[in-house]
Design a protein around this motif. Structure first.
Motif, PDB file in Angstrom:
ATOM      1  N   UNK A   1       0.841  -1.201   0.000  1.00  0.00           N
ATOM      2  CA  UNK A   1       0.000   0.000   0.000  1.00  0.00           C
ATOM      3  C   UNK A   1       0.874   1.247   0.000  1.00  0.00           C
ATOM      4  N   UNK A   2       1.925   1.218   0.802  1.00  0.00           N
ATOM      5  CA  UNK A   2       2.855   2.351   0.849  1.00  0.00           C
ATOM      6  C   UNK A   2       3.503   2.574  -0.511  1.00  0.00           C
ATOM      7  N   UNK A   3       4.049   1.507  -1.100  1.00  0.00           N
ATOM      8  CA  UNK A   3       4.787   1.634  -2.358  1.00  0.00           C
ATOM      9  C   UNK A   3       3.893   2.152  -3.486  1.00  0.00           C
ATOM     10  N   UNK A   4       2.697   1.569  -3.621  1.00  0.00           N
ATOM     11  CA  UNK A   4       1.802   1.966  -4.701  1.00  0.00           C
ATOM     12  C   UNK A   4       1.266   3.383  -4.504  1.00  0.00           C
ATOM     13  N   UNK A   5       0.808   3.663  -3.277  1.00  0.00           N
ATOM     14  CA  UNK A   5       0.248   4.981  -3.013  1.00  0.00           C
ATOM     15  C   UNK A   5       1.284   6.086  -3.113  1.00  0.00           C
ATOM     16  N   UNK A   6       2.480   5.820  -2.605  1.00  0.00           N
ATOM     17  CA  UNK A   6       3.547   6.824  -2.613  1.00  0.00           C
ATOM     18  C   UNK A   6       3.957   7.166  -4.043  1.00  0.00           C
ATOM     19  N   UNK A   7       4.133   6.145  -4.878  1.00  0.00           N
ATOM     20  CA  UNK A   7       4.532   6.406  -6.265  1.00  0.00           C
ATOM     21  C   UNK A   7       3.430   7.135  -7.021  1.00  0.00           C
ATOM     22  N   UNK A   8       2.169   6.752  -6.752  1.00  0.00           N
ATOM     23  CA  UNK A   8       1.044   7.404  -7.427  1.00  0.00           C
ATOM     24  C   UNK A   8       0.974   8.887  -7.066  1.00  0.00           C
ATOM     25  N   UNK A   9       1.275   9.225  -5.808  1.00  0.00           N
ATOM     26  CA  UNK A   9       1.136  10.610  -5.356  1.00  0.00           C
ATOM     27  C   UNK A   9       2.363  11.461  -5.665  1.00  0.00           C
TER      28      UNK A   9
END
Length: 238
Positions: free
Chosen positions: A219-227
Motif C-alpha cells: 500500500x505504501x509503495x503503490x500509493x507513494x509512487x502514485x502521489x
C-alpha cells in the motif's frame, strides 16, 4: 518544591508514582511520572528524573512511544544523554522535535494564526475552510488520528452524527476527495515530510510509515509512487 530543587520532595512523589493502584489507567500513571520527571529536571535533579522514568512498566512505555507524547521523548532524551548515550539521545531529541511540530501544526488552524513556513498547517487550514462548519469537525478528527491504522470513514461520520454516504458526498463536493482519499493523502504527505527532514534519524521507511498508520508495504509503495511519482527510497537518496 521538587521543581525548586528540594530533593526531600522527591521521596513521597516517587512512592506515589510507583503505586499502580493510585491510577485509573496506564496513561494516567505515565503522565504522573512524566510530570514528576519534568519537575526534577527543572530543579536540577536529573538523577531523580532518571529513577522515576526508569521504573516505567511495559504498558506505560508503549503509551509513551505513541505520537504526540513529546514530553516522554524529551525526558528519555535527557536521560539518555545523562547516561552517556549520545546517539540514542540525538535520536530521541529528533523525534521529540518532529512530534512537537506535528502537534503545533495540527492545532494552528484552530488558533487562527498560522506561520507562513508551516506549509502543512496552511494546507490543512485551506482545505478545512472549504468544508461546511459541521464537517470541519470531521476533518479535524481525521488530522488528529492519522497515525491510527484503524481510522475509518464510518468512525469519522459517527463523530459528527451523519451517514458515511453524506460524509463522502460532502467531502467530494467541497474538497474534491473522499474522507478515505484525504486520509491516504495526508498520511503520505506526512511520511514524505519525515523522510525529507534534516532531523531524520536512521529509522527505516517501514517504521516511518507505520508511525503514520500505514502498515502495508505494498500500500505504501503503490500509493507513494502514485502521489509523488517516485518511491520512498528515491525521496531519501535522490
Amino acid at each position: 518544591a521538587l521543581a525548586g530543587g528540594d530533593r526531600l520532595a522527591s521521596a513521597p512523589l516517587i512512592a506515589l508514582a510507583h503505586q499502580g493502584h493510585n491510577f485509573r489507567s496506564g496513561m494516567q500513571g505515565l503522565l504522573t511520572k512524566i510530570d514528576i520527571a519534568l519537575a526534577a529536571f527543572a530543579g536540577g535533579l536529573d538523577d531523580v528524573a532518571d529513577a522515576v522514568m526508569g521504573k516505567l512498566n511495559r504498558t506505560e512505555t508503549e503509551l509513551g512511544t505513541r505520537r504526540c507524547n513529546f514530553d516522554y521523548l524529551y525526558c528519555m532524551a535527557r536521560i539518555a544523554a545523562r547516561q552517556g548515550n549520545p546517539v540514542q539521545a540525538l535520536k530521541l531529541y529528533a523525534n521529540y522535535t518532529a512530534e512537537a511540530l506535528r502537534c503545533l501544526r495540527s492545532e494552528a488552524p484552530e488558533s487562527g494564526t498560522v506561520h507562513p513556513q508551516a506549509g502543512r498547517a496552511l494546507a490543512v487550514d485551506d482545505l478545512s475552510a472549504r468544508l461546511p462548519a459541521k464537517y470541519r469537525r470531521a476533518y479535524r478528527h481525521i488530522v488528529e488520528n492519522l497515525e491510527r491504522a484503524d481510522l475509518s470513514t464510518r468512525e469519522v461520520a459517527a463523530q459528527i452524527g451523519v451517514t458515511e454516504r453524506a460524509l463522502q458526498m460532502t467531502f467530494k463536493s467541497s474538497i474534491g476527495m473522499t474522507p478515505g482519499g484525504l486520509i491516504r493523502k495526508l498520511r503520505l504527505e506526512g511520511i514524505r515530510e519525515e523522510l525529507l527532514s534534516d532531523a531524520r534519524v536512521n529509522a527505516s521507511i517501514v517504521d516511518t510509515a507505520s508511525r503514520w498508520g500505514v502498515k502495508s508495504r505494498s500500500v505504501l509503495a503503490k500509493g507513494y509512487r502514485r502521489q509523488f511519482h517516485e518511491s520512498p527510497s528515491e525521496t531519501i537518496y535522490g
